[in-house]
Write a protein that holds these residues in place. Sequence first.
Motif, PDB file in Angstrom:
ATOM      1  N   GLU A  67       0.831  -1.206   0.000  1.00 59.78           N
ATOM      2  CA  GLU A  67       0.000   0.000   0.000  1.00 59.78           C
ATOM      3  C   GLU A  67       0.865   1.256   0.000  1.00 59.78           C
ATOM      4  N   GLU A  68       1.913   1.272   0.820  1.00 63.33           N
ATOM      5  CA  GLU A  68       2.809   2.426   0.848  1.00 63.33           C
ATOM      6  C   GLU A  68       3.492   2.579  -0.506  1.00 63.33           C
ATOM      7  N   ASN A  69       3.930   1.476  -1.065  1.00 59.05           N
ATOM      8  CA  ASN A  69       4.599   1.510  -2.363  1.00 59.05           C
ATOM      9  C   ASN A  69       3.678   2.089  -3.441  1.00 59.05           C
ATOM     10  N   ASP A  70       2.419   1.682  -3.436  1.00 61.59           N
ATOM     11  CA  ASP A  70       1.471   2.193  -4.429  1.00 61.59           C
ATOM     12  C   ASP A  70       1.284   3.701  -4.288  1.00 61.59           C
ATOM     13  N   LEU A  71       1.179   4.182  -3.046  1.00 65.69           N
ATOM     14  CA  LEU A  71       0.995   5.619  -2.835  1.00 65.69           C
ATOM     15  C   LEU A  71       2.228   6.395  -3.286  1.00 65.69           C
ATOM     16  N   LEU A  72       3.402   5.872  -2.983  1.00 66.03           N
ATOM     17  CA  LEU A  72       4.630   6.564  -3.397  1.00 66.03           C
ATOM     18  C   LEU A  72       4.765   6.559  -4.914  1.00 66.03           C
ATOM     19  N   ASP A  73       4.324   5.487  -5.551  1.00 67.98           N
ATOM     20  CA  ASP A  73       4.386   5.415  -7.013  1.00 67.98           C
ATOM     21  C   ASP A  73       3.543   6.498  -7.676  1.00 67.98           C
ATOM     22  N   ALA A  74       2.529   6.967  -6.994  1.00 66.14           N
ATOM     23  CA  ALA A  74       1.655   7.995  -7.561  1.00 66.14           C
ATOM     24  C   ALA A  74       2.296   9.381  -7.508  1.00 66.14           C
ATOM     25  N   SER A  75       3.421   9.494  -6.821  1.00 64.74           N
ATOM     26  CA  SER A  75       4.084  10.796  -6.700  1.00 64.74           C
ATOM     27  C   SER A  75       5.027  11.035  -7.872  1.00 64.74           C
ATOM     28  N   ASP A  76       5.026  12.252  -8.366  1.00 60.35           N
ATOM     29  CA  ASP A  76       5.991  12.639  -9.403  1.00 60.35           C
ATOM     30  C   ASP A  76       7.384  12.840  -8.821  1.00 60.35           C
ATOM     31  N   HIS A  77       7.476  12.832  -7.508  1.00 60.29           N
ATOM     32  CA  HIS A  77       8.738  13.177  -6.844  1.00 60.29           C
ATOM     33  C   HIS A  77       9.354  11.996  -6.108  1.00 60.29           C
ATOM     34  N   ARG A  78       8.953  10.780  -6.465  1.00 65.32           N
ATOM     35  CA  ARG A  78       9.502   9.623  -5.767  1.00 65.32           C
ATOM     36  C   ARG A  78      10.994   9.475  -6.045  1.00 65.32           C
ATOM     37  N   GLN A  79      11.737   9.172  -4.970  1.00 64.56           N
ATOM     38  CA  GLN A  79      13.163   8.884  -5.078  1.00 64.56           C
ATOM     39  C   GLN A  79      13.423   7.529  -4.421  1.00 64.56           C
ATOM     40  N   SER A  80      14.661   7.054  -4.529  1.00 64.82           N
ATOM     41  CA  SER A  80      14.987   5.734  -3.981  1.00 64.82           C
ATOM     42  C   SER A  80      14.816   5.687  -2.458  1.00 64.82           C
ATOM     43  N   ASN A  81      14.916   6.840  -1.795  1.00 65.62           N
ATOM     44  CA  ASN A  81      14.776   6.878  -0.338  1.00 65.62           C
ATOM     45  C   ASN A  81      13.437   7.468   0.106  1.00 65.62           C
ATOM     46  N   SER A  82      12.460   7.443  -0.770  1.00 60.43           N
ATOM     47  CA  SER A  82      11.135   7.956  -0.411  1.00 60.43           C
ATOM     48  C   SER A  82      10.437   7.016   0.562  1.00 60.43           C
ATOM     49  N   ARG A  83       9.784   7.610   1.536  1.00 55.57           N
ATOM     50  CA  ARG A  83       8.936   6.850   2.469  1.00 55.57           C
ATOM     51  C   ARG A  83       7.768   7.725   2.887  1.00 55.57           C
ATOM     52  N   LEU A  84       6.729   7.081   3.371  1.00 51.82           N
ATOM     53  CA  LEU A  84       5.651   7.802   4.045  1.00 51.82           C
ATOM     54  C   LEU A  84       6.030   7.881   5.509  1.00 51.82           C
ATOM     55  N   SER A  85       6.143   9.099   6.020  1.00 49.79           N
ATOM     56  CA  SER A  85       6.656   9.264   7.386  1.00 49.79           C
ATOM     57  C   SER A  85       5.698   8.714   8.439  1.00 49.79           C
ATOM     58  N   CYS A  86       4.444   8.489   8.059  1.00 54.04           N
ATOM     59  CA  CYS A  86       3.503   7.913   9.022  1.00 54.04           C
ATOM     60  C   CYS A  86       3.670   6.407   9.145  1.00 54.04           C
ATOM     61  N   GLN A  87       4.517   5.836   8.301  1.00 56.04           N
ATOM     62  CA  GLN A  87       4.686   4.381   8.306  1.00 56.04           C
ATOM     63  C   GLN A  87       5.989   3.941   8.963  1.00 56.04           C
ATOM     64  N   ILE A  88       6.716   4.895   9.539  1.00 59.31           N
ATOM     65  CA  ILE A  88       7.971   4.555  10.206  1.00 59.31           C
ATOM     66  C   ILE A  88       7.876   4.956  11.667  1.00 59.31           C
ATOM     67  N   THR A  89       7.882   3.967  12.527  1.00 57.96           N
ATOM     68  CA  THR A  89       7.883   4.227  13.963  1.00 57.96           C
ATOM     69  C   THR A  89       9.322   4.363  14.435  1.00 57.96           C
ATOM     70  N   VAL A  90       9.601   5.447  15.142  1.00 58.18           N
ATOM     71  CA  VAL A  90      10.951   5.713  15.637  1.00 58.18           C
ATOM     72  C   VAL A  90      11.299   4.725  16.753  1.00 58.18           C
ATOM     73  N   THR A  91      12.545   4.242  16.708  1.00 52.05           N
ATOM     74  CA  THR A  91      13.050   3.436  17.816  1.00 52.05           C
ATOM     75  C   THR A  91      14.297   4.120  18.374  1.00 52.05           C
ATOM     76  N   ALA A  92      14.646   3.777  19.592  1.00 56.60           N
ATOM     77  CA  ALA A  92      15.793   4.402  20.246  1.00 56.60           C
ATOM     78  C   ALA A  92      17.102   4.048  19.570  1.00 56.60           C
ATOM     79  N   GLU A  93      17.122   2.985  18.792  1.00 52.51           N
ATOM     80  CA  GLU A  93      18.362   2.518  18.158  1.00 52.51           C
ATOM     81  C   GLU A  93      18.648   3.200  16.827  1.00 52.51           C
ATOM     82  N   MET A  94      17.764   4.028  16.348  1.00 54.47           N
ATOM     83  CA  MET A  94      17.914   4.558  14.987  1.00 54.47           C
ATOM     84  C   MET A  94      18.994   5.623  14.850  1.00 54.47           C
ATOM     85  N   GLY A  95      19.467   6.193  15.928  1.00 52.36           N
ATOM     86  CA  GLY A  95      20.502   7.215  15.820  1.00 52.36           C
ATOM     87  C   GLY A  95      19.936   8.508  15.274  1.00 52.36           C
TER      88      GLY A  95
END
Length: 105
Positions: A67-95
């Motif tokens: 589902e995230e991939n499909d939404l990003l595909d609809a963007s004219d601005h997709r890059q290799s490091n594109s993500r939906l920020s609502c789909q990434i939960t922060v963890t203490a290990e991420m730096g």
Amino acid sequence: MTKLLVIAPGGSRRQIEAVADVTIMENIRNAGITELAALCGGCRSCATCHVYVEVERPDLLPPISDEENDLLDASDHRQSNSRLSCQITVTAEMGTISVEIAPET
Ligand code: FES
């Protein structure tokens, strides 16, 4: 402790201390950064929380769902490091996570 460097369209930067177990999108909004629209509130239906992500530990990022991939595909601005920020939960290990808010489609 995870830090978020948020780069807004236009290039302004702000670093915040991220709260773990909360999504990147919610961390950005809770910090009062208004440039990220996130119109659906994290329901994975709008893609207005599109960001470009650079992280020290990419292996800690959750995989992209179909589902995230499909939404990003609809963007004219997709890059290799594109993500939906609502789909990434922060963890203490991420730096330090750098997120650049993508242009609106
Ligand atoms: S806030 Fe709508 S898809 Fe992320």
